[in-house]
Scaffold this active site. Structure first.
Site, PDB file in Angstrom:
ATOM      1  N   THR A  14      28.113  78.858  32.902  1.00 15.67           N
ATOM      2  CA  THR A  14      28.441  79.666  31.717  1.00 15.67           C
ATOM      3  C   THR A  14      28.803  81.103  32.077  1.00 15.67           C
ATOM      4  OG1 THR A  14      26.151  80.374  31.408  1.00 15.67           O
ATOM      5  CG2 THR A  14      26.841  78.359  30.286  1.00 15.67           C
ATOM      6  N   ALA A  19      34.464  80.138  36.723  1.00 14.68           N
ATOM      7  CA  ALA A  19      34.477  78.774  36.202  1.00 14.68           C
ATOM      8  C   ALA A  19      35.635  78.585  35.216  1.00 14.68           C
ATOM      9  CB  ALA A  19      33.141  78.451  35.550  1.00 14.68           C
ATOM     10  N   LYS A 149      31.519  82.964  47.746  1.00 11.28           N
ATOM     11  CA  LYS A 149      31.188  84.249  48.320  1.00 11.28           C
ATOM     12  C   LYS A 149      30.502  85.128  47.274  1.00 11.28           C
ATOM     13  CE  LYS A 149      34.289  87.621  48.346  1.00 11.28           C
ATOM     14  NZ  LYS A 149      34.885  88.345  47.230  1.00 11.28           N
ATOM     15  N   ASP A 178      36.436  80.138  50.987  1.00  9.60           N
ATOM     16  CA  ASP A 178      37.215  81.360  51.126  1.00  9.60           C
ATOM     17  C   ASP A 178      38.554  80.989  50.497  1.00  9.60           C
ATOM     18  OD1 ASP A 178      39.192  83.227  52.055  1.00  9.60           O
ATOM     19  OD2 ASP A 178      37.680  83.950  53.464  1.00  9.60           O
ATOM     20  N   HIS A 179      38.800  81.451  49.293  1.00  9.88           N
ATOM     21  CA  HIS A 179      39.942  80.891  48.558  1.00  9.88           C
ATOM     22  C   HIS A 179      41.280  81.212  49.223  1.00  9.88           C
ATOM     23  CE1 HIS A 179      40.331  84.865  46.693  1.00  9.88           C
ATOM     24  NE2 HIS A 179      41.502  84.488  46.226  1.00  9.88           N
ATOM     25  N   HIS A 241      38.537  87.186  53.752  1.00  9.91           N
ATOM     26  CA  HIS A 241      39.947  86.793  53.658  1.00  9.91           C
ATOM     27  C   HIS A 241      40.800  87.343  54.804  1.00  9.91           C
ATOM     28  CE1 HIS A 241      38.445  85.703  49.820  1.00  9.91           C
ATOM     29  NE2 HIS A 241      38.649  86.852  49.207  1.00  9.91           N
ATOM     30  N   LYS A 347      51.167  94.032  44.077  1.00  5.52           N
ATOM     31  CA  LYS A 347      50.303  92.907  44.423  1.00  5.52           C
ATOM     32  C   LYS A 347      51.052  92.071  45.437  1.00  5.52           C
ATOM     33  CE  LYS A 347      47.191  89.544  43.883  1.00  5.52           C
ATOM     34  NZ  LYS A 347      45.806  89.719  44.335  1.00  5.52           N
TER      35      LYS A 347
HETATM   36  C1  BG6 Z   1      38.293  88.113  45.818  1.00  2.15           C
HETATM   37  C2  BG6 Z   1      37.757  89.514  45.722  1.00  2.15           C
HETATM   38  O1  BG6 Z   1      37.616  87.403  46.820  1.00  2.15           O
HETATM   39  O2  BG6 Z   1      39.683  88.158  46.118  1.00  2.15           O
HETATM   40  C3  BG6 Z   1      38.528  90.303  44.678  1.00  2.15           C
HETATM   41  O3  BG6 Z   1      36.388  89.488  45.388  1.00  2.15           O
HETATM   42  C4  BG6 Z   1      39.999  90.244  44.946  1.00  2.15           C
HETATM   43  O4  BG6 Z   1      38.092  91.653  44.648  1.00  2.15           O
HETATM   44  C5  BG6 Z   1      40.465  88.809  45.143  1.00  2.15           C
HETATM   45  O5  BG6 Z   1      40.670  90.824  43.854  1.00  2.15           O
HETATM   46  C6  BG6 Z   1      41.922  88.755  45.563  1.00  2.15           C
HETATM   47  O6  BG6 Z   1      42.354  87.424  45.514  1.00  2.15           O
HETATM   48  P1  BG6 Z   1      43.864  87.049  45.274  1.00  2.15           P
HETATM   49  O7  BG6 Z   1      43.915  85.571  45.387  1.00  2.15           O
HETATM   50  O8  BG6 Z   1      44.232  87.559  43.922  1.00  2.15           O
HETATM   51  O9  BG6 Z   1      44.638  87.767  46.348  1.00  2.15           O
END
Ligand code: BG6
Length: 491
Positions: A14, A19, A149, A178-179, A241, A347
């Site tokens: 929640t 999520a 994380k 670690d996405h 990352h 970005k």
């Molecule tokens: C996360 C961080 O792991 O990665 C965030 O905690 C960050 O602070 C984010 O904004 C960035 O991920 P991405 O996929 O948008 O580059």
């Protein structure tokens, strides 16, 4: 089908927006793309006294904008169940176990259980211990743990956390997310490097002059000030990352494409990172914090004015670093420049490999525009590869000019490339841990980062030192200028 079958138990279902923003939509996409059989159930677990209906409404809300007429949202949401839960109360584990078994029978999930810890890490120890003592980790199928994380905030806390979860789960069962490792172009690094005769022979200190890895963000810390102010860019982005991308860029070819072989090569890179003394940190690391600024006519506040942030905060929102890798491939001085920051100009995540100049190049001189060869891996938002080479200018002279060869990953029929979380969830359910971080990777990266944290904690920084909408503090440019390089602006 071979599609994974499992009961997925999400602790912290929640809270937070992870999520809603990532997990439920990822499960939906897997379902829609036929990557998940009907043999699955999701149990949302948290303190709040929600009902199945409330939970399902949230789930449906999170997938609203998919608008896929082939899928009945109610049908999808019917796989989701809610279980109010107190981590300290052992009886609750008994009830949860019953519910898992019930759903396992109903959906024929073959006893497979995926526990997903998506909550404050200080509960992980208790939760893991109780899951074991109450018998929830003993089943006839597989049991796996996915863990978000931050994995600790330094080596010591990470080790403690690891010890706690290892009481219940073996390393093989632990999937540390670690996405970035789920991003298409990050996964592509290995293929580009090891499936091409063109790059690997040049991929060393003889032919590469430097490598630059940048991950810049436009957003500030938004609503996460309280978490972020205790973390900072070093721990939030660099330790995980950024060092993961570095490991993939710098590693030796694995013997085979198995999780063990790949991860052991990455560990070797992290082991070879040149550890610095605290008094050298200023020579290799630059920290920054954003000031206010005007973006699109809107005045945005400084970091220190943000929600949940200490008005005199010494936390960095930007890091630039020069890393050296002392192994056979990279020794002798190939700097790896890494930078990441919030509230920057755009970005973008990009890796630039800059090759050395030819020992003798006939196309130098004022009539030529010869530039260094670059291999650029565009991770996001644009996904692709660009190779910068020199070619003849289209005129009467034999002079040279830079040109680019580009590959766009999203071109053609690839509009629907899966998202990072989707891929990682799928991998985990198939038992493939390649794109999750092994404990050894976590350990070595923290050990490296701890030196910087310690050095910085002893000296107050002169913050804020970069404007919102800029490319970070000027010291970050100086870091490269000192070596005769510049950050390549390749977007
Ligand atoms: C996360 C961080 O792991 O990665 C965030 O905690 C960050 O602070 C984010 O904004 C960035 O991920 P991405 O996929 O948008 O580059």
């Amino acid at each position: 089908t071979n599609n994974p079958k499992a009961v997925i138990v999400i602790f912290g279902a929640t809270g937070g927006d992870l999520a809603n923003r990532k997990l439920y939509p990822s499960i939906y996409r897997l379902y829609r793309n036929g990557k998940l059989s009907d043999n699955f159930a999701v149990i949302g677990v948290a303190r709040r006294p929600w009902t199945n209906e409330v939970f399902r409404d949230k789930v449906k809300e999170s997938i609203e904008n998919f608008n896929d007429t082939n899928i009945d949202p109610d049908e999808f949401a019917s796989h989701f169940h809610y279980n109010p839960f107190d981590i300290q109360d052992l009886e609750h584990y008994e009830d949860l176990d019953k519910l898992i078994n019930e759903l396992d029978d109903k959906y024929e999930a073959e006893g497979n259980r995926l526990f997903y810890f998506s909550m404050a890490p200080n509960f992980f120890g208790t939760l893991a211990a109780n899951l074991k003592s109450e018998g929830l980790t003993t089943t006839k199928g597989w049991t796996r743990l996915v863990i978000e994380k931050p994995f600790g905030h330094d080596f010591k806390s990470a080790k403690e956390l690891n010890k706690q979860i290892r009481e219940t789960f073996t390393e093989d069962q632990i999937y540390r997310i670690d996405h970035y490792l789920g991003k298409e172009m990050v996964q592509n690094i290995e293929v580009i490097r090891f499936a091409n005769a063109l790059f690997e022979p040049l991929w060393n200190n003889q032919y590469i002059s430097n490598i630059q890895i940048t991950s810049s963000e436009v957003l500030g810390v938004e609503e996460r000030g309280r978490y972020y102010d205790g973390a900072g860019a070093l721990k939030d982005m660099m330790q995980n990352h950024m060092l993961q991308m570095l490991a993939l860029i710098a590693m030796d070819p694995p013997i085979k494409l198995t999780p063990e072989e790949i991860r052991s090569e990455k560990v070797k890179v992290l082991r070879a990172l040149r550890v610095m003394n605290e008094d050298e940190v200023d020579k290799y690391f630059v920290r920054g914090q954003y000031d206010k600024g005007i973006v699109n006519g809107e005045e945005l506040p400084s970091y220190r004015e943000g929600n949940g942030v200490d008005p005199e905060s010494n936390t960095e929102t930007f890091v630039a670093a020069k890393l050296m890798i002392d192994n056979f491939r990279w020794a002798g001085g190939v700097p790896f420049y890494i930078r990441t920051g919030k509230r920057m100009k755009e970005k973008s995540t990009e890796i630039v490999v800059e090759f050395k100049d030819l020992p003798m190049n006939l196309y130098y001189g004022k009539e030529h525009e010869t530039k260094s060869n670059l291999l650029v891996i565009h991770v996001q938002p644009h996904e692709g590869i660009t190779l910068h080479v020199n070619a003849k200018k289209g005129d009467y002279n034999a002079s040279s000019t830079p040109i680019t060869l580009s590959y766009d990953n999203k071109a053609g029929d690839k509009m629907n490339t899966p998202e990072a979380y989707e891929i990682l969830l799928h991998d985990c359910m198939r038992g493939d841990s390649t794109n999750f971080t092994h404990w050894d990777e976590v350990a070595f990266s923290w050990k490296f980062i701890d030196v910087i944290t310690n050095a910085w904690s002893k000296k107050k920084a002169d913050f804020p030192n970069y404007n919102t909408g800029s490319n970070g503090p000027k010291e970050a440019d100086q870091l490269l200028l000192n070596d005769g390089f510049e950050w390549w602006d390749v977007t």
